[in-house]
Design an enzyme around this catalytic site. Structure first.
Site, PDB file in Angstrom:
ATOM      1  N   PRO A   7      15.028  41.625  47.463  1.00  0.00           N
ATOM      2  CA  PRO A   7      15.376  42.514  46.349  1.00  0.00           C
ATOM      3  C   PRO A   7      14.705  43.892  46.394  1.00  0.00           C
ATOM      4  O   PRO A   7      15.014  44.752  45.571  1.00  0.00           O
ATOM      5  CB  PRO A   7      14.928  41.729  45.110  1.00  0.00           C
ATOM      6  CG  PRO A   7      13.956  40.717  45.609  1.00  0.00           C
ATOM      7  CD  PRO A   7      14.292  40.437  47.022  1.00  0.00           C
TER       8      PRO A   7
ATOM      9  N   LYS B  10      19.617  46.069  46.386  1.00  0.00           N
ATOM     10  CA  LYS B  10      20.950  46.174  46.978  1.00  0.00           C
ATOM     11  C   LYS B  10      21.868  44.972  46.748  1.00  0.00           C
ATOM     12  O   LYS B  10      23.078  45.077  46.965  1.00  0.00           O
ATOM     13  CB  LYS B  10      20.828  46.382  48.498  1.00  0.00           C
ATOM     14  CG  LYS B  10      20.234  47.713  48.895  1.00  0.00           C
ATOM     15  CD  LYS B  10      21.235  48.827  48.674  1.00  0.00           C
ATOM     16  CE  LYS B  10      20.600  50.183  48.725  1.00  0.00           C
ATOM     17  NZ  LYS B  10      20.825  51.017  47.577  1.00  0.00           N
TER      18      LYS B  10
ATOM     19  N   TYR C 268      18.852  54.610  49.017  1.00  0.00           N
ATOM     20  CA  TYR C 268      18.535  54.019  47.718  1.00  0.00           C
ATOM     21  C   TYR C 268      19.687  54.201  46.717  1.00  0.00           C
ATOM     22  O   TYR C 268      20.018  53.281  45.968  1.00  0.00           O
ATOM     23  CB  TYR C 268      17.231  54.625  47.158  1.00  0.00           C
ATOM     24  CG  TYR C 268      16.654  53.794  46.040  1.00  0.00           C
ATOM     25  CD1 TYR C 268      15.860  52.682  46.317  1.00  0.00           C
ATOM     26  CD2 TYR C 268      16.927  54.097  44.709  1.00  0.00           C
ATOM     27  CE1 TYR C 268      15.357  51.886  45.300  1.00  0.00           C
ATOM     28  CE2 TYR C 268      16.428  53.309  43.682  1.00  0.00           C
ATOM     29  CZ  TYR C 268      15.636  52.211  43.981  1.00  0.00           C
ATOM     30  OH  TYR C 268      15.147  51.420  42.981  1.00  0.00           O
TER      31      TYR C 268
ATOM     32  N   TYR D 279       7.377  51.522  42.652  1.00  0.00           N
ATOM     33  CA  TYR D 279       7.085  50.559  43.719  1.00  0.00           C
ATOM     34  C   TYR D 279       5.617  50.723  44.100  1.00  0.00           C
ATOM     35  O   TYR D 279       5.147  51.857  44.245  1.00  0.00           O
ATOM     36  CB  TYR D 279       7.940  50.844  44.950  1.00  0.00           C
ATOM     37  CG  TYR D 279       9.402  50.482  44.775  1.00  0.00           C
ATOM     38  CD1 TYR D 279       9.868  49.249  45.192  1.00  0.00           C
ATOM     39  CD2 TYR D 279      10.297  51.378  44.194  1.00  0.00           C
ATOM     40  CE1 TYR D 279      11.196  48.897  45.035  1.00  0.00           C
ATOM     41  CE2 TYR D 279      11.631  51.035  44.033  1.00  0.00           C
ATOM     42  CZ  TYR D 279      12.071  49.797  44.461  1.00  0.00           C
ATOM     43  OH  TYR D 279      13.393  49.456  44.300  1.00  0.00           O
TER      44      TYR D 279
ATOM     45  N   HIS E  31      18.488  57.167  36.174  1.00  0.00           N
ATOM     46  CA  HIS E  31      17.223  57.522  36.838  1.00  0.00           C
ATOM     47  C   HIS E  31      17.480  58.528  37.950  1.00  0.00           C
ATOM     48  O   HIS E  31      18.291  58.283  38.833  1.00  0.00           O
ATOM     49  CB  HIS E  31      16.555  56.267  37.403  1.00  0.00           C
ATOM     50  CG  HIS E  31      15.833  55.490  36.348  1.00  0.00           C
ATOM     51  ND1 HIS E  31      14.680  54.780  36.591  1.00  0.00           N
ATOM     52  CD2 HIS E  31      16.086  55.341  35.030  1.00  0.00           C
ATOM     53  CE1 HIS E  31      14.262  54.229  35.468  1.00  0.00           C
ATOM     54  NE2 HIS E  31      15.112  54.539  34.505  1.00  0.00           N
TER      55      HIS E  31
END
Ligand SMILES: Cc1cc2nc3c(=O)[nH]c(=O)nc-3n(C[C@H](O)[C@H](O)[C@H](O)COP(=O)(O)OP(=O)(O)OC[C@H]3O[C@@H](n4cnc5c(N)ncnc54)[C@H](O)[C@@H]3O)c2cc1C
Length: 388
Positions: free
Chosen positions: A292, A296, A383, A200, A72
């Site tokens: 979550p 991580k 990220y 998200y 991704h």
């Protein structure tokens, strides 16, 4: 029985540590409370940083991940029905891999079976002895008999509810914790993902996450009450709660179907300090927990294992204690940054309260995140995983 390192727990941290140590000639035994099938049945993480990929490659079990995993280059954040894309690769030069924890665990288990390294599943009553002495031991029950292993070191990779952290005298450990007043209700379905990037969702009804485990398998989460019972959430109720949180395009594309797994996870931030006690080292969820949201947890388990394996290999190969002495400080420096990122993203995207001030601050911060290249880059750097 004697070995160099006893590893408690056959989750990703324990299995990965075992593989790396074995590759460098350090003998180890893994003791796992559950059966192998039970460990494989736990559906959890899915977004893998480069560091975790590199470690799986290092021990020769990354083949299936590279074949079946999805690279991704961006993530998307949908705010009150409008979607924004954060181009991770463009901003950092790095990507993440979507590949399920279950698959990683399977790859590591098969790798361990392939090298014939010992793992005791269904090990009961695992007990640590003399962790501050020169000759620690671990006793356990298996097949109705008592066993004891003498060792040089013990690696506590036994997750948040394990025995290792609980074996440390209370005055030798400090813990820091934040428990969030909401959880995640997650389902796994054999339906194509709503989009080919992770989305998200911040919405007045509550957080949602649209993720995937492959081109035909989706993982969706919605924010739920801590008191919620999974039995009270038939599939249709889940889809009805998810749909209004999505943007129009995603809602139109959403393919619903029966769940093949459904569970509720509470959200927690937790760090133990230090994470070395004499000859006992904690790694992964045994040492720290993140909500979550930032993806991580598994990646931090891998990064602890990287520091710890290097330290133990250095001890045996070079008779040096340097890595061992620095393990706690080095690992925790990275852990705290991931704790910060996971806490920040959780507070940014969930329905925290009914207070309109909280909501306005979230929206202002998200607007800044999307408009400022510096802010987007800071998000992207965290990220994809901070450097060592
Ligand atoms: C819903 C959800 C989504 C998540 N999503 C992500 C994500 O996208 N990305 C990410 O990086 N992380 C994610 N995580 C977190 C990730 O799953 C964990 O951080 C990861 O499993 C930690 O690995 P571990 O090996 O340290 O611990 P665990 O996986 O908990 O393994 C510990 C092992 O020790 C065993 N054990 C426990 N007690 C004993 C005992 N007394 N004796 C012997 N064995 C024992 C347990 O049975 C278990 O097998 C998610 C977690 C959840 C719940």
């Amino acid at each position: 029985m004697r070995t160099q390192v006893v590893i408690v727990g056959a989750g990703p941290a324990g299995l990965l540590l075992g593989q790396i140590l074995h590759k460098h000639g350090v003998a180890n035994v893994i003791l796992e409370r559950q059966t192998g099938d039970y460990v494989l049945g736990r559906v959890r993480a899915g977004v893998i940083e480069q560091v975790t990929q590199d470690l799986l490659d290092e021990v020769g079990v990354g083949g299936r991940m590279h074949r079946d995993g999805l690279v991704h280059e961006a993530v998307q954040i949908c705010v009150d029905g409008a979607r924004h894309r954060i181009p991770l690769k463009e901003l950092t030069g790095k990507t993440v891999m979507v590949y399920g924890q279950t698959e990683i665990t399977r790859d590591l288990m098969e790798g361990r079976a392939g090298i014939g390294a010992p793992t005791v599943y269904s090990a009961g009553d695992v007990t640590l002895h003399d962790i501050f002495g020169d000759k620690p031991r671990v006793s356990y029950q298996a097949e109705g008999k008592s066993h004891e292993i003498a060792c040089d070191f013990i690696a506590g990779c036994d997750g948040f509810h394990g025995v290792c952290r609980a074996s440390v005298p209370p005055d030798a450990i400090t813990t820091h914790e934040r428990v969030y007043p909401f959880g995640w209700l997650g389902i796994l379905t054999d339906t194509p993902p709503v989009l080919d990037e992770v989305v998200y969702v911040r919405h007045p009804l509550g957080f949602a996450l649209c993720s995937m485990r492959g081109p035909t398998r989706s993982r969706y989460y919605i924010q739920c009450d801590l008191a919620d019972d999974v039995e009270a959430w038939p599939d249709q109720r889940f889809w009805d709660a998810l749909k209004p949180r999505l943007d129009d395009e995603a809602r139109a594309r959403l393919v619903t179907g029966p769940s093949i797994e459904k569970s509720i996870a509470p959200l927690r931030s937790f760090v133990a300090e230090p994470i070395r006690f004499g000859r006992l080292f904690l790694a992964g969820d045994a040492a720290h927990i993140v909500p979550p949201t930032g993806a991580k947890g598994l990646n931090l388990a891998a990064s602890d294992v990287r520091y710890l394996s290097r330290a133990l290999i250095e001890h045996y190969a070079e008779k040096s204690e340097a890595g061992i002495d620095c393990y706690s400080e080095r690992a925790l420096a990275r852990v705290w940054k991931a704790e910060r990122f996971s806490w920040w993203l959780t507070m940014l995207l969930h329905k925290i309260s009914d207070n309109t001030f909280d909501r306005k601050i979230q929206l202002a911060e998200l607007d800044y995140l999307f408009r400022s290249k510096a802010a987007s880059t800071a998000f992207a750097e965290n990220y994809v995983g901070l450097p060592y």
